[in-house]
Design a protein around this motif. Sequence first.
Motif, short mmCIF file in Angstrom:
data_model
loop_
_atom_site.label_atom_id
_atom_site.label_comp_id
_atom_site.label_asym_id
_atom_site.label_seq_id
_atom_site.Cartn_x
_atom_site.Cartn_y
_atom_site.Cartn_z
N ILE A 219 0.84 -1.20 0.00
CA ILE A 219 0.00 0.00 0.00
C ILE A 219 0.88 1.25 0.00
CG2 ILE A 219 -1.64 1.33 1.38
CD1 ILE A 219 -2.76 -1.40 2.35
N VAL A 220 1.93 1.23 0.84
CA VAL A 220 2.85 2.37 0.93
C VAL A 220 3.54 2.58 -0.41
CG1 VAL A 220 5.02 3.15 1.96
CG2 VAL A 220 3.21 2.22 3.41
N ARG A 221 4.00 1.47 -1.00
CA ARG A 221 4.69 1.57 -2.29
C ARG A 221 3.78 2.23 -3.34
NH1 ARG A 221 4.49 -1.07 -6.91
NH2 ARG A 221 2.97 -2.52 -6.08
N ALA A 222 2.54 1.72 -3.42
CA ALA A 222 1.61 2.27 -4.41
C ALA A 222 1.35 3.75 -4.12
CB ALA A 222 0.30 1.49 -4.39
N GLY A 223 1.24 4.10 -2.84
CA GLY A 223 0.97 5.48 -2.46
C GLY A 223 2.11 6.40 -2.88
N ILE A 224 3.34 5.94 -2.64
CA ILE A 224 4.49 6.77 -2.97
C ILE A 224 4.64 6.90 -4.48
CG2 ILE A 224 7.02 6.83 -2.93
CD1 ILE A 224 6.86 5.66 -0.12
N GLN A 225 4.40 5.78 -5.18
CA GLN A 225 4.56 5.83 -6.63
C GLN A 225 3.48 6.65 -7.30
OE1 GLN A 225 4.98 1.66 -7.61
NE2 GLN A 225 7.21 1.83 -7.63
N SER A 226 2.36 6.89 -6.58
CA SER A 226 1.30 7.69 -7.16
C SER A 226 1.62 9.19 -7.09
CB SER A 226 -0.04 7.42 -6.47
OG SER A 226 -0.08 8.07 -5.22
N ILE A 227 2.64 9.55 -6.31
CA ILE A 227 3.03 10.96 -6.22
C ILE A 227 3.92 11.29 -7.42
CG2 ILE A 227 4.21 12.72 -4.83
CD1 ILE A 227 1.61 11.62 -3.63
N HIS A 228 3.59 12.38 -8.09
CA HIS A 228 4.28 12.73 -9.33
C HIS A 228 5.79 12.87 -9.10
CE1 HIS A 228 5.32 15.23 -12.85
NE2 HIS A 228 4.38 14.52 -13.42
N ARG A 229 6.56 12.35 -10.07
CA ARG A 229 8.02 12.43 -10.04
C ARG A 229 8.54 13.84 -9.81
NH1 ARG A 229 12.15 9.37 -13.12
NH2 ARG A 229 13.15 11.34 -13.54
N ALA A 247 10.21 12.79 3.96
CA ALA A 247 9.53 13.22 5.18
C ALA A 247 8.70 14.48 4.98
CB ALA A 247 10.54 13.43 6.30
N HIS A 248 9.21 15.42 4.17
CA HIS A 248 8.53 16.71 4.06
C HIS A 248 7.64 16.82 2.84
CE1 HIS A 248 10.63 18.53 7.42
NE2 HIS A 248 11.76 17.99 6.97
N VAL A 249 7.96 16.07 1.79
CA VAL A 249 7.25 16.28 0.53
C VAL A 249 6.43 15.06 0.09
CG1 VAL A 249 7.52 16.84 -1.91
CG2 VAL A 249 8.92 18.01 -0.21
N VAL A 250 7.08 13.90 -0.01
CA VAL A 250 6.39 12.77 -0.64
C VAL A 250 5.41 12.08 0.33
CG1 VAL A 250 6.67 10.55 -1.79
CG2 VAL A 250 8.23 12.42 -2.32
N LEU A 251 5.91 11.70 1.50
CA LEU A 251 5.04 10.94 2.42
C LEU A 251 3.79 11.72 2.87
CD1 LEU A 251 7.52 8.82 4.55
CD2 LEU A 251 5.98 8.06 2.75
N PRO A 252 3.91 13.02 3.21
CA PRO A 252 2.69 13.72 3.61
C PRO A 252 1.62 13.68 2.51
CG PRO A 252 4.60 15.04 4.16
CD PRO A 252 5.10 13.89 3.36
N GLN A 253 2.06 13.74 1.24
CA GLN A 253 1.09 13.69 0.16
C GLN A 253 0.58 12.27 -0.07
OE1 GLN A 253 1.97 16.07 -3.45
NE2 GLN A 253 3.87 16.61 -2.41
N ALA A 254 1.49 11.31 0.06
CA ALA A 254 1.10 9.91 -0.15
C ALA A 254 0.13 9.47 0.94
CB ALA A 254 2.34 9.02 -0.14
N MET A 255 0.31 10.02 2.14
CA MET A 255 -0.50 9.62 3.30
C MET A 255 -1.99 9.67 3.00
SD MET A 255 0.75 8.41 5.82
CE MET A 255 -0.16 7.43 6.94
N PHE B 90 6.07 23.47 -12.96
CA PHE B 90 6.16 24.20 -11.68
C PHE B 90 6.58 23.31 -10.51
CE2 PHE B 90 1.83 25.49 -13.51
CZ PHE B 90 2.41 26.10 -14.61
N ASN B 91 5.89 22.17 -10.34
CA ASN B 91 6.21 21.23 -9.26
C ASN B 91 6.22 21.87 -7.88
OD1 ASN B 91 6.48 19.37 -11.25
ND2 ASN B 91 8.70 19.31 -11.23
N LEU B 92 5.25 22.74 -7.64
CA LEU B 92 5.11 23.26 -6.27
C LEU B 92 4.58 22.14 -5.39
CD1 LEU B 92 3.61 26.81 -6.86
CD2 LEU B 92 5.97 26.19 -6.36
N PHE B 93 4.80 22.26 -4.07
CA PHE B 93 4.31 21.23 -3.15
C PHE B 93 2.85 21.53 -2.82
CE2 PHE B 93 8.90 21.83 -1.78
CZ PHE B 93 9.36 20.91 -2.71
N PRO B 94 1.90 20.73 -3.31
CA PRO B 94 0.48 21.09 -3.20
C PRO B 94 -0.04 21.05 -1.76
CG PRO B 94 0.72 18.90 -4.12
CD PRO B 94 2.10 19.47 -4.05
N HIS B 95 0.65 20.34 -0.87
CA HIS B 95 0.15 20.24 0.50
C HIS B 95 0.69 21.36 1.38
CE1 HIS B 95 4.07 18.49 0.46
NE2 HIS B 95 4.08 18.28 1.76
N LYS B 96 1.42 22.28 0.77
CA LYS B 96 1.98 23.39 1.56
C LYS B 96 1.53 24.71 0.94
CE LYS B 96 5.81 21.02 3.65
NZ LYS B 96 5.21 20.96 4.98
#
Lengths: 330, 244
Positions: A219-229, A247-255, B90-96
């Motif tokens: 589930i975590v893998r799929a969540g992280i891979q769904s966040i745009h490169r 910690a600051h960018v990918v996981l909060p969005q994947a969560m 752009f690639n801004l961080f949408p959650h911030k």
Amino acid sequence: MILQKRSAYYAFWQAAFFGIIALGIGVLWWASNEVEYVWRWYRVPQYFVAQMEIEVNAEIEGTVTAVEPKGEKVFITVGDQVDSETYSAPVGSERVYEGDFIFPGDPLAVYEVTRPGILLQGLWITLKVSFMAIIFGVILGLFTGLARISDNPCLRYLAITYIEFIRGSPLLVQIYLWYFVFGTIINNLLAKQGIPPISSLWYGVASLAIFAGAYVAEIVRAGIQSIHRGQTEASRSLGMNYVQCMAHVVLPQAMRRILPPLAGQFISLIKDSSLLGIIAIRELTKATREVVTTSLQPYELWFVCAILYLVLTFSLSMFVQYLERRTQIS
Amino acid sequence: MIDVRNISKTFEGAEEVKALVDVTTSIEAGEVVVVIGPSGSGKSTFLRCLNKLETADEGGHIYIDGVDVLSPKTDINKVRAEVGMVFQQFNLFPHKTVIQNVTLAQRVVRKREKEAAREKAMQLLHKVGIHDKANAYPDNLSGGQQQRVAIARALAMDPKVMLFDEPTSALDPEMIGEVLEAMKTLAKEGMTMVVVTHEMGFAREVADRVIFMDHGAIVEEGTPEHFFVNPTHDRTKLFLSQIL
């Protein structure tokens, strides 16, 4: 006009829904009567809250030399010139008077206590085991999920091996392995060092957590891979390292995307904990089975058992929905 | 400032693609270099190799401010902190929020105090004209506004070089001007810039040098006057006749 027609249509099918539910219950009621089952719901509450009679018995022979109430307790002293003993019990529960002659085993006081019944104890164990397994499972799953998409082949292969092994074998078999194989080995090794054995509860938690961890990892893998490169590229281009970027960018969005499937996984974990009865953990299902054998009221008790699981899983999914709303971007 | 020697880049896959073939050039401090060329010419790959978002094939060298970018001993995160990048999407961080987008890297990479990072961010948002949207989320901004925030985000690290990867290509036409304006201001202030773009007006007006690439190689480079008035290569002439 159309609206009225539609609402009449809607009301009819609403009524149909309740009708079908009522019919189902009715048929069950009728059928159970046909097989001469006597429903005794009044017998169920005692398995939630049990009244127990406690006897305070003398351990020596002698005369009751004192019965002294002090606050909420009464102290009863029994003995002769050589030795004496003092027993305590709630005020009013004493059954002896000063001067009575007592033999060992005679009741000095009798009182009732209220204890959680077997079902409530079982529910508590289920809750405890599931909670711990969820915590460990999430931690394990998070790291495995990250290892699964790592560039490092060792980490990646380890993650894949673990995930495939766990997902490819039945949980029941894994529980047996943990308890009868690994558990025996570990406890024997501990015994050689003079350390007391680990209880079966912990092997149960381990098997559930490791089982859930494999699914959480996917589930975590799929969540992280769904966040745009681009999110990773943008944060790395600013000089963030891998951990900071995660910690600051990918996981909060994947969560946010991970939460709904994760909730489903937790719900299955709670239900899977019912298998732990086979390694002598008295969780809700095993507790129910024990109660059924003594009460001979299986119909009521199995329904109660199912409803208790429903209460747990439903509360959990409500909690996750709340979390989902909270992590939504305003 | 930037020294690129014999860089090649091959993408492995079902079909091997040679995106860059033996590229050598150098960029001086304070210079504005515009890279143009048809799509698939390798200009974006060239830019992405500079901060190692793509790793160039072995054999070439890239030095930024004297640091060997491709050496395994180099801490690439330190290099990237000195090299700002602005992306097409752009690639801004949408959650911030906007301000959080600009302060995040200052806080975690530069370890700046909260107040200092905030002040820096507000100052840069003023500069690109988005200070009134500081607490908005990127999704509520227009494309042009988002790209200006992205520029502020990169500038917040006090980079020595700024890389722009087709910064206006994803924008509606009426928003291109505001982004180019912000870039022009930056160029006038003496920032070293490498810009991949299709905006010939920008190239003509702002560039110190134009590099024309095709099939992964540099075909021709020179001042905008030379480039737009007297191109020497036929391939350049053909390209210019198609787009002008």
